[in-house]
Design a protein around this motif. Structure first.
Motif, PDB file in Angstrom:
ATOM      1  N   MET A  80      -5.415  53.712  -2.658  1.00  0.00           N
ATOM      2  CA  MET A  80      -5.035  52.850  -3.779  1.00  0.00           C
ATOM      3  C   MET A  80      -5.473  53.485  -5.089  1.00  0.00           C
ATOM      4  O   MET A  80      -6.334  54.349  -5.128  1.00  0.00           O
ATOM      5  CB  MET A  80      -5.690  51.474  -3.638  1.00  0.00           C
ATOM      6  CG  MET A  80      -7.214  51.513  -3.706  1.00  0.00           C
ATOM      7  SD  MET A  80      -7.989  49.890  -3.511  1.00  0.00           S
ATOM      8  CE  MET A  80      -7.535  49.089  -5.035  1.00  0.00           C
ATOM      9  N   LYS A  81      -4.837  52.997  -6.159  1.00  0.00           N
ATOM     10  CA  LYS A  81      -5.248  53.408  -7.490  1.00  0.00           C
ATOM     11  C   LYS A  81      -5.303  52.182  -8.372  1.00  0.00           C
ATOM     12  O   LYS A  81      -4.337  51.430  -8.402  1.00  0.00           O
ATOM     13  CB  LYS A  81      -4.247  54.408  -8.058  1.00  0.00           C
ATOM     14  CG  LYS A  81      -4.720  54.992  -9.373  1.00  0.00           C
ATOM     15  CD  LYS A  81      -3.604  55.643 -10.123  1.00  0.00           C
ATOM     16  CE  LYS A  81      -4.062  55.727 -11.569  1.00  0.00           C
ATOM     17  NZ  LYS A  81      -3.284  56.499 -12.410  1.00  0.00           N
ATOM     18  N   PRO A  82      -6.387  51.915  -9.031  1.00  0.00           N
ATOM     19  CA  PRO A  82      -7.644  52.654  -8.973  1.00  0.00           C
ATOM     20  C   PRO A  82      -8.444  52.208  -7.760  1.00  0.00           C
ATOM     21  O   PRO A  82      -8.076  51.234  -7.129  1.00  0.00           O
ATOM     22  CB  PRO A  82      -8.327  52.200 -10.260  1.00  0.00           C
ATOM     23  CG  PRO A  82      -7.883  50.775 -10.411  1.00  0.00           C
ATOM     24  CD  PRO A  82      -6.473  50.726  -9.890  1.00  0.00           C
ATOM     25  N   GLY A  83      -9.520  52.965  -7.468  1.00  0.00           N
ATOM     26  CA  GLY A  83     -10.438  52.485  -6.431  1.00  0.00           C
ATOM     27  C   GLY A  83     -10.471  53.299  -5.166  1.00  0.00           C
ATOM     28  O   GLY A  83     -10.955  52.829  -4.144  1.00  0.00           O
ATOM     29  N   LYS A  84      -9.994  54.532  -5.229  1.00  0.00           N
ATOM     30  CA  LYS A  84      -9.921  55.355  -4.012  1.00  0.00           C
ATOM     31  C   LYS A  84     -11.242  55.439  -3.235  1.00  0.00           C
ATOM     32  O   LYS A  84     -11.245  55.266  -2.020  1.00  0.00           O
ATOM     33  CB  LYS A  84      -9.402  56.751  -4.377  1.00  0.00           C
ATOM     34  CG  LYS A  84      -9.194  57.649  -3.175  1.00  0.00           C
ATOM     35  CD  LYS A  84      -8.523  58.961  -3.552  1.00  0.00           C
ATOM     36  CE  LYS A  84      -9.457  59.851  -4.341  1.00  0.00           C
ATOM     37  NZ  LYS A  84      -8.932  61.208  -4.524  1.00  0.00           N
ATOM     38  N   PRO A  85     -12.397  55.681  -3.899  1.00  0.00           N
ATOM     39  CA  PRO A  85     -13.624  55.823  -3.085  1.00  0.00           C
ATOM     40  C   PRO A  85     -14.293  54.500  -2.716  1.00  0.00           C
ATOM     41  O   PRO A  85     -15.461  54.506  -2.309  1.00  0.00           O
ATOM     42  CB  PRO A  85     -14.529  56.687  -3.964  1.00  0.00           C
ATOM     43  CG  PRO A  85     -13.962  56.662  -5.325  1.00  0.00           C
ATOM     44  CD  PRO A  85     -12.643  55.967  -5.329  1.00  0.00           C
ATOM     45  N   ASN A  89     -15.976  54.063 -12.052  1.00  0.00           N
ATOM     46  CA  ASN A  89     -15.019  53.875 -13.137  1.00  0.00           C
ATOM     47  C   ASN A  89     -14.791  52.382 -13.366  1.00  0.00           C
ATOM     48  O   ASN A  89     -14.505  51.644 -12.419  1.00  0.00           O
ATOM     49  CB  ASN A  89     -13.682  54.547 -12.792  1.00  0.00           C
ATOM     50  CG  ASN A  89     -13.683  56.015 -13.178  1.00  0.00           C
ATOM     51  OD1 ASN A  89     -14.249  56.381 -14.220  1.00  0.00           O
ATOM     52  ND2 ASN A  89     -13.062  56.850 -12.361  1.00  0.00           N
ATOM     53  N   SER A 136     -11.713  50.636 -12.011  1.00  0.00           N
ATOM     54  CA  SER A 136     -11.737  50.711 -10.542  1.00  0.00           C
ATOM     55  C   SER A 136     -12.688  49.659  -9.979  1.00  0.00           C
ATOM     56  O   SER A 136     -12.370  48.964  -9.012  1.00  0.00           O
ATOM     57  CB  SER A 136     -12.198  52.085 -10.077  1.00  0.00           C
ATOM     58  OG  SER A 136     -11.585  53.099 -10.817  1.00  0.00           O
ATOM     59  N   ARG A 165      -0.301  57.171  -5.346  1.00  0.00           N
ATOM     60  CA  ARG A 165      -0.993  56.155  -4.546  1.00  0.00           C
ATOM     61  C   ARG A 165      -0.442  54.769  -4.870  1.00  0.00           C
ATOM     62  O   ARG A 165      -0.021  54.527  -5.988  1.00  0.00           O
ATOM     63  CB  ARG A 165      -2.484  56.122  -4.922  1.00  0.00           C
ATOM     64  CG  ARG A 165      -3.304  57.241  -4.373  1.00  0.00           C
ATOM     65  CD  ARG A 165      -4.760  57.085  -4.822  1.00  0.00           C
ATOM     66  NE  ARG A 165      -5.066  57.874  -6.011  1.00  0.00           N
ATOM     67  CZ  ARG A 165      -6.148  57.702  -6.769  1.00  0.00           C
ATOM     68  NH1 ARG A 165      -7.016  56.757  -6.478  1.00  0.00           N
ATOM     69  NH2 ARG A 165      -6.369  58.458  -7.822  1.00  0.00           N
ATOM     70  N   SER A 172      -8.405  54.925 -14.771  1.00  0.00           N
ATOM     71  CA  SER A 172      -9.482  54.172 -14.113  1.00  0.00           C
ATOM     72  C   SER A 172     -10.694  53.942 -15.005  1.00  0.00           C
ATOM     73  O   SER A 172     -11.447  53.004 -14.809  1.00  0.00           O
ATOM     74  CB  SER A 172      -9.943  54.911 -12.858  1.00  0.00           C
ATOM     75  OG  SER A 172      -8.851  55.145 -12.025  1.00  0.00           O
TER      76      SER A 172
HETATM   77  O1  MOO Z   1      -9.483  55.688  -7.518  1.00  0.00           O
HETATM   78 MO1  MOO Z   1     -10.166  56.249  -8.935  1.00  0.00          MO
HETATM   79  O2  MOO Z   1     -10.456  54.547  -9.085  1.00  0.00           O
HETATM   80  O3  MOO Z   1      -8.459  56.467  -9.537  1.00  0.00           O
HETATM   81  O4  MOO Z   1     -10.353  56.546 -10.551  1.00  0.00           O
END
Ligand code: MOO
Ligand SMILES: Nc1nc2c(c(=O)[nH]1)N[C@H]1C(S)=C(S)[C@@H](COP(=O)(O)OP(=O)(O)OC[C@H]3O[C@@H](n4cnc5c(N)ncnc54)[C@H](O)[C@@H]3O)O[C@H]1N2
Ligand SMILES: [Mg+2]
Length: 586
Positions: A441-446, A468, A471, A513, A539
Motif C-alpha cells: 500500500m501507499k503510504p504505509g509500506k513498512p 512518515n 503514512s 502500489r 508520505s
Molecule cells: O509507504 Mo511509505 O509510507 O510510501 O512512504
C-alpha cells in the motif's frame, strides 16, 4: 543463524580438501543445526563443492537424525554400521540395541542424503516448516554491524486484506468490565443481554393536558373533584359523573379511564373569586377506553429485552436513555483498550520545543496527531514520549509501556535503515511475533504488526507504523482503529471504517502500489458524494491529511494492467470514511 555449530563436519570438510590442496586452509566452511535442520555451506567452486560434500555425505543421515532429536543409541545401532563402513569411519562400537527399527522403517537409505539436507523430512520426528509462528526471527541482529544488515526485506509483502485478517486473528480477546450508566458509557459494547428492571410508564399516565374522565360518561357538564399534576402523591379515586384536572405525564386517578384535551372543553362554573374551576363542559364525544392514556408498561414491561449483548452504546444517546429509563445503573461491557503512543528517532524533538531546529532535527507531529485521533474515538491515550534509536532505550520504554497499556503504537524505525530498530527489538528483546512487516500500500509500506507475550497465554499487540507522518496517520485509521474497535467488543464488519462510492472531482494518477489517497468528501446538492483530493500525496506531507475525511481506495497500477494510468474525473471510487461528512448547497 545456527542454534548449534557442528565443528566435526567442518573439520571433515577441511581435512578432505587439505588432502587435495594446501590452499584449503583458507576456506571457511560452516556447518550446524537450526531447529531440526542440518545446514552445511559448500565452497563456490563446483569442484570444491563436490569434494566437500563427498567427504560428509554419508554422515548426513546420522546428523539429521540427531538434529531431529533421534535417540543416539538408535543412531549407533545396527543400521548405522553399514553407513559407517561406507563412510570409511570406524564403528563407535558398544551400543547396539533393538531400536534399530527406526532406521529400518525410516527409509533412510544411504543414497538419500540429498533429501536429508533439506530438513530431515521423513521419519518419526518429521520437522514442521519453520514459520513466523514458530518464533523464527527475521529481523537484523540488534548488535550486528551495518554491513551484515538485510539488503532486501525479509518480511513478505502482504495485501491490505491479508493484513486486516491477521490483525483480526491475532488481537487478544476482549475483557468484560462493569460500568456505570452515565455519559462515560458512549462507545462501549454490551457484554450481556439487558432486560428492563421496571415498567415504563410505571403508572397509568396522561398523554395530554386536560381532564381525566370515565370514558362512558359522554358529553355534558361535570364537577371537577380533584387535580393530578405530574408529581408524586396520593390520588382520590374518580367515580362516574366526576372529572379531575390532569397534566401531561401525571397519573390518572383510580377509576378514570380516559383523558379529554383541554381544547375539547369549556368552563361551565368557576369559584366566586374566579380562581378555581368548579364545573367543566366536556365537548368530545365517543371517547374510547384509555384514550390519551399511556397504560402501565406500554413503552416497556419489566423483563422485556432492552438491549442485546453486542449492542453499541452510541453517542446519539438512545441506549443510555433506555437504560436510565428502567433504573439500570451498572452494566457489563467490553473494556476499551488503553493505547500508548511512542515516537522514535534520534532526530525527533517535541513539537512545542521553543528553540529553533538544528540541522537534522524534526518536530514530532506523529505523537500529537495520534493521541488526538485516539482520544477523539473515545479511547484513553497514554503519551509514551520520544525514544532514541538505541536498542536499550527502546527496550526500557517498551517494557514500561507493556505494563501500562493494552496496545502500543510506535512510529518510525520500521524500514530498511540500520537505525530502524523496532522489528529486531520486538523479535529479539521481547520474543514477539511479527505477523506482518510490509503491506502492499501507499503510504504505509513498512507497516508492522506484532504481538508480544506478556505472561502465560497472554499477549499485547504492538503496531509499529512508518515514521512518515501521512503514512502513520493513514495506517492508524486503516489498521489500528479496527483493532481498537475489535478489542472494545465490536464484531464483524463493524470494526472497519465505513465505505461509500464517491465521484472524483479531478483526475487521479495511479501509483504502482494500491493507494489510500487523502480527500475531502461531501454530500452535494443532488445528495451524492463527491471527493476532492487534498493535493500532494507524498508520505512525508502531513498536509495531505488536513481537512481530509476520507481515504480514496485507488488500485495499484499492477492491478489495473498498463492500460489505465489514472482515474478520470467523474469516475466513482470507493472511499473509506475517517471523518464527519459535510454538505454543500444545503
Ligand atoms: O509507504 Mo511509505 O509510507 O510510501 O512512504
Ligand atoms: N531502502 C528503503 N528505504 C525505505 C523504504 C524501503 O522500502 N527501502 N521504505 C520507505 C517508506 S515507504 C517509508 S514509509 C519509510 C518508513 O520509514 P521508517 O518507518 O523507518 O521511519 P523513519 O526512518 O524513522 O522516518 C521516516 C521519516 O519520517 C520522519 N518522522 C519519523 N517520526 C516522526 C515523527 N514522530 N514526527 C514527524 N516526522 C517523523 C523522519 O524524520 C523521516 O523523515 O522508509 C522509507 N525508506
Ligand atoms: Mg527508517
Amino acid at each position: 543463524m545456527l542454534d548449534k555449530t557442528a565443528s566435526g563436519l567442518v573439520h571433515g570438510m577441511l581435512a578432505s580438501s587439505l588432502k587435495i590442496t594446501p590452499f584449503a586452509i583458507m576456506s571457511r566452511p560452516v556447518a550446524g543445526v537450526r531447529g531440526d535442520t542440518v545446514i552445511v555451506t559448500l565452497p563456490g567452486s563446483p569442484k570444491g563443492a563436490k569434494e566437500n560434500l563427498e567427504s560428509i555425505i554419508k554422515l548426513l543421515p546420522h546428523a539429521c537424525i540427531q538434529a531431529a532429536g533421534g535417540d543416539s543409541r538408535v543412531i549407533h545401532s545396527g543400521g548405522m554400521k553399514q553407513l559407517e563402513k561406507e563412510a570409511g569411519v570406524a564403528s563407535s562400537g558398544g551400543v547396539h540395541d533393538h531400536h534399530s527399527h527406526l532406521y529400518e522403517s525410516g527409509g533412510l537409505a544411504s543414497d538419500d542424503a540429498a533429501g536429508m539436507t533439506s530438513g530431515c523430512g521423513h521419519h518419526h520426528h518429521a520437522p514442521t516448516p519453520r514459520t513466523q509462528q514458530d518464533g523464527e526471527l527475521r529481523s537484523n541482529d540488534l548488535t550486528g554491524d551495518v554491513t551484515q544488515r538485510h539488503r532486501s526485506s525479509p518480511y513478505p509483502m502482504v495485501s491490505v486484506k491479508e493484513a486486516h485478517k491477521l490483525v483480526a486473528q491475532k488481537i487478544p480477546a476482549s475483557e468484560v468490565v462493569k460500568k456505570k450508566v452515565d455519559a462515560g458509557l458512549v462507545g462501549y459494547i454490551l457484554a450481556e443481554d439487558v432486560r428492563a428492571k421496571e415498567s415504563v410508564p410505571a403508572f397509568r399516565a396522561s398523554i395530554v393536558d386536560g381532564y381525566a374522565v370515565v370514558h362512558t360518561d359522554g358529553v355534558g357538564i361535570y364537577p371537577v373533584v380533584g387535580v393530578s399534576h405530574a408529581a408524586p402523591g396520593e390520588m382520590k379515586p374518580l367515580e362516574a359523573g366526576q372529572i379531575a384536572r390532569i397534566t401531561t405525564g401525571a397519573p390518572l386517578p383510580p377509576g378514570a379511564t380516559a383523558v379529554v384535551m383541554v381544547e375539547d372543553t369549556r368552563i361551565a362554573k368557576a369559584t366566586e373569586d374566579g380562581t378555581e374551576e368548579l364545573e367543566i363542559e366536556i365537548l368530545a364525544s365517543g371517547l374510547t377506553e384509555l384514550e390519551n392514556v399511556r397504560e402501565v408498561g406500554s413503552d416497556m414491561k419489566t423483563g422485556d429485552l432492552l438491549l442485546r449483548k453486542g449492542a453499541e452504546i452510541t453517542a446519539v444517546g438512545g441506549e443510555i436513555g433506555l437504560l436510565a429509563s428502567v433504573g439500570i445503573v451498572e452494566i457489563e461491557v467490553y473494556k476499551k483498550p488503553v493505547v500508548g503512543v511512542l515516537s522514535t528517532g534520534d532526530e525527533i524533538v517535541p513539537h512545542d520545543r521553543d528553540e529553533a531546529l538544528k540541522v537534522g532535527e524534526v518536530r514530532d507531529s506523529n505523537r500529537p496527531t495520534l493521541l488526538a485521533a485516539i482520544n477523539a474515538r473515545g479511547y484513553e491515550a497514554v503519551d509514551l514520549g520520544i525514544a532514541k534509536d538505541q536498542p536499550g532505550t527502546l527496550e526500557d520504554v517498551l517494557k514500561d509501556a507493556l505494563s501500562k497499556v493494552d496496545v502500543i503504537i510506535t512510529t518510525g524505525g520500521v524500514s530498511m535503515g540500520e537505525k530502524d530498530l523496532l522489528k529486531p527489538t520486538i523479535e529479539r528483546t521481547f520474543n514477539g511475533t511479527i505477523h506482518f512487516g510490509r503491506v502492499a500500500m501507499k503510504p504505509g509500506k513498512p507497516t508492522t504488526f506484532a504481538t508480544i507475550p506478556v505472561g502465560a497465554n497472554a499477549s499485547k499487540p504492538i503496531f509499529s507504523l512508518p515514521g512518515n507522518p501521512a503514512s502513520a496517520t493513514v495506517t492508524f485509521h486503516l489498521f489500528v482503529l479496527p483493532a481498537l474497535r475489535q478489542l472494545a467488543g465490536y464484531i464483524g464488519d463493524d470494526i472497519h471504517l465505513a465505505k461509500a462510492l464517491v465521484v472524483v472531482e479531478q483526475d487521479l494518477v495511479l501509483d504502482p502500489r494500491p493507494e489510500y489517497h487523502r480527500a475531502a468528501i461531501r454530500i452535494d446538492k443532488s445528495g451524492g458524494l463527491v471527493a476532492r483530493s487534498t493535493g500532494g500525496q507524498r508520505s512525508s506531507r502531513i498536509g495531505s491529511m488536513e481537512a481530509a475525511n476520507a481515504l480514496l481506495c485507488l488500485p495499484g497500477l499492477s492491478e489495473v494492467g498498463d492500460k489505465r494510468t489514472r482515474i478520470p474525473r467523474g469516475d466513482k471510487v470507493e472511499a473509506l470514511i475517517i471523518g464527519e461528512l459535510k454538505v454543500s448547497g444545503f
